[in-house]
Structure formats: C-alpha cells, structure tokens
Scaffold this motif. Structure first.
Motif, mmCIF file in Angstrom:
data_model
loop_
_atom_site.group_PDB
_atom_site.id
_atom_site.type_symbol
_atom_site.label_atom_id
_atom_site.label_comp_id
_atom_site.label_asym_id
_atom_site.label_seq_id
_atom_site.Cartn_x
_atom_site.Cartn_y
_atom_site.Cartn_z
ATOM 1 N N PHE A 197 16.365 62.635 82.302
ATOM 2 C CA PHE A 197 15.201 62.842 82.275
ATOM 3 C C PHE A 197 14.286 62.624 80.870
ATOM 4 O O PHE A 197 13.221 61.897 80.700
ATOM 5 N N ILE A 198 14.888 63.034 79.765
ATOM 6 C CA ILE A 198 14.476 62.960 78.262
ATOM 7 C C ILE A 198 14.339 61.507 78.271
ATOM 8 O O ILE A 198 13.501 61.001 77.567
ATOM 9 N N ARG A 206 14.193 58.843 80.362
ATOM 10 C CA ARG A 206 13.007 58.389 80.975
ATOM 11 C C ARG A 206 11.661 58.717 80.335
ATOM 12 O O ARG A 206 10.756 57.993 80.557
ATOM 13 N N PHE A 207 11.386 59.886 80.144
ATOM 14 C CA PHE A 207 10.380 60.436 79.270
ATOM 15 C C PHE A 207 9.988 59.669 78.088
ATOM 16 O O PHE A 207 8.887 59.390 77.889
ATOM 17 N N LEU A 208 10.783 59.456 77.216
ATOM 18 C CA LEU A 208 10.518 58.764 76.025
ATOM 19 C C LEU A 208 10.466 57.353 76.384
ATOM 20 O O LEU A 208 9.445 56.831 75.598
ATOM 21 N N LEU A 209 11.276 56.763 77.172
ATOM 22 C CA LEU A 209 10.973 55.021 77.497
ATOM 23 C C LEU A 209 9.536 55.030 78.263
ATOM 24 O O LEU A 209 8.895 54.144 77.830
ATOM 25 N N ALA A 210 9.046 56.034 78.871
ATOM 26 C CA ALA A 210 7.607 56.109 79.404
ATOM 27 C C ALA A 210 6.352 56.640 78.361
ATOM 28 O O ALA A 210 5.477 56.881 78.709
ATOM 29 N N SER A 211 6.899 56.688 77.168
ATOM 30 C CA SER A 211 5.974 57.037 75.948
ATOM 31 C C SER A 211 5.385 58.449 76.087
ATOM 32 O O SER A 211 4.312 58.494 75.792
ATOM 33 N N GLY A 212 6.165 59.274 76.630
ATOM 34 C CA GLY A 212 5.713 60.619 77.330
ATOM 35 C C GLY A 212 4.798 60.608 78.179
ATOM 36 O O GLY A 212 3.986 61.571 78.457
ATOM 37 N N SER A 213 4.423 59.767 78.986
ATOM 38 C CA SER A 213 3.424 59.879 80.069
ATOM 39 C C SER A 213 4.010 60.505 81.289
ATOM 40 O O SER A 213 5.099 59.887 82.121
ATOM 41 N N LYS A 272 2.621 60.940 84.085
ATOM 42 C CA LYS A 272 2.050 60.369 85.097
ATOM 43 C C LYS A 272 3.359 59.285 85.637
ATOM 44 O O LYS A 272 3.478 59.013 86.489
ATOM 45 N N GLU A 273 3.661 58.544 84.472
ATOM 46 C CA GLU A 273 4.516 57.527 84.656
ATOM 47 C C GLU A 273 6.096 58.015 85.120
ATOM 48 O O GLU A 273 6.502 57.630 86.249
ATOM 49 N N VAL A 274 6.453 59.100 84.705
ATOM 50 C CA VAL A 274 7.596 59.739 84.925
ATOM 51 C C VAL A 274 7.855 60.113 86.515
ATOM 52 O O VAL A 274 8.546 60.031 87.053
ATOM 53 N N ALA A 275 6.502 60.539 86.856
ATOM 54 C CA ALA A 275 6.366 61.265 88.174
ATOM 55 C C ALA A 275 6.519 60.121 89.117
ATOM 56 O O ALA A 275 7.193 60.329 90.226
ATOM 57 N N ALA A 276 5.819 59.004 88.736
ATOM 58 C CA ALA A 276 5.829 57.841 89.596
ATOM 59 C C ALA A 276 7.313 57.276 89.768
ATOM 60 O O ALA A 276 7.742 56.928 90.980
ATOM 61 N N GLU A 277 8.140 57.355 88.595
ATOM 62 C CA GLU A 277 9.517 56.854 88.508
ATOM 63 C C GLU A 277 10.353 57.475 89.338
ATOM 64 O O GLU A 277 11.385 57.220 90.220
ATOM 65 N N TYR A 278 10.196 58.977 89.546
ATOM 66 C CA TYR A 278 10.899 60.001 90.278
ATOM 67 C C TYR A 278 10.305 59.991 91.640
ATOM 68 O O TYR A 278 11.066 60.787 92.436
ATOM 69 N N GLY A 279 8.989 59.672 91.820
ATOM 70 C CA GLY A 279 8.499 59.931 93.174
ATOM 71 C C GLY A 279 8.175 61.493 93.566
ATOM 72 O O GLY A 279 8.164 61.766 94.704
ATOM 73 N N VAL A 280 7.672 62.146 92.300
ATOM 74 C CA VAL A 280 7.280 63.269 92.538
ATOM 75 C C VAL A 280 5.997 63.819 92.161
ATOM 76 O O VAL A 280 5.327 62.641 91.400
ATOM 77 N N SER A 281 5.309 64.809 92.102
ATOM 78 C CA SER A 281 4.092 64.934 91.681
ATOM 79 C C SER A 281 4.188 65.419 90.152
ATOM 80 O O SER A 281 5.009 65.649 89.554
ATOM 81 N N TYR A 282 2.813 65.059 89.430
ATOM 82 C CA TYR A 282 2.697 65.256 88.180
ATOM 83 C C TYR A 282 3.026 66.693 87.701
ATOM 84 O O TYR A 282 3.921 67.122 86.622
#
Length: 102
Positions: free
Chosen positions: A20-21, A23-30, A32-42
């Motif tokens: 998770f960390i 993915r969060f870093l690769l998404a530049s802390g977004s 919203k982007e992490v939620a989309a990658e995991y298919g979950v809500s913000y």
C-alpha cells in the motif's frame, strides 16, 4: 559489510502495508488514484492510511512499552476492539504503578 537495518517503525508493517505504501508513493500521494487502483472509495483509502499512520507511530513507541504497543497494534488491526484494548492498557498501567509503589 552489513546490509541496511530496518527501522523499528517498519517492523509492525506486514507485506500488504508495504505494498500500500509503495502504491501510495508511486501515485504521488494521490488517495484518489490509489482508490481507483484498489477499486475502493476515497474514504476507504483514507481509513487505511490513518491506520498505517497509527501503526508507524506505535512502532516508534514499541521499545518503551512493548505490551502497550502490542495491544494498540491489535486494536488498530481490528483484532481486538478498542474498549477491550483500553481496559487491558489501564489494568497494565495500574500493575506497573502498584509495583513502583512497593
């Protein structure tokens, strides 16, 4: 030559947390982007991030009070409810205070 040492705060994290960390870093802390990658809500990502923050904070406290840190970590991981965790910590502190007074 020795390899890198693992900081104490990382020892509380499991593989899922580290993924998770990453993915969060690769998404530049977004979140919203992490939620989309995991298919979950913000809000789900926000909750997960908050729990990771708690785990990291507990990891930093682990060396001072290992038992209390363990109880808090179990509560953060939903393996123990917060009410029970509070009772266990309160009773543990009472025992420590009682021992110190003797």
């Amino acid at each position: 030559m020795t390899g890198p040492t693992i900081p104490p705060w990382m020892t509380n994290l499991n593989d899922e947390d580290l993924t998770f960390i990453k993915r969060f870093l690769l998404a530049s802390g977004s979140m919203k982007e992490v939620a989309a990658e995991y298919g979950v809500s913000y809000p789900t990502v926000r909750l997960r991030l908050d729990r990771l923050i708690q785990k990291i904070q507990l990891g930093e406290q682990l060396e001072n009070e290992p038992y209390i840190a363990l109880i808090k970590r179990l509560a953060v991981d939903d393996r123990l409810d917060f009410g029970t965790a509070k009772i266990l910590i309160t009773e543990y502190r009472k025992q420590l205070d009682h021992r110190d007074q003797q």
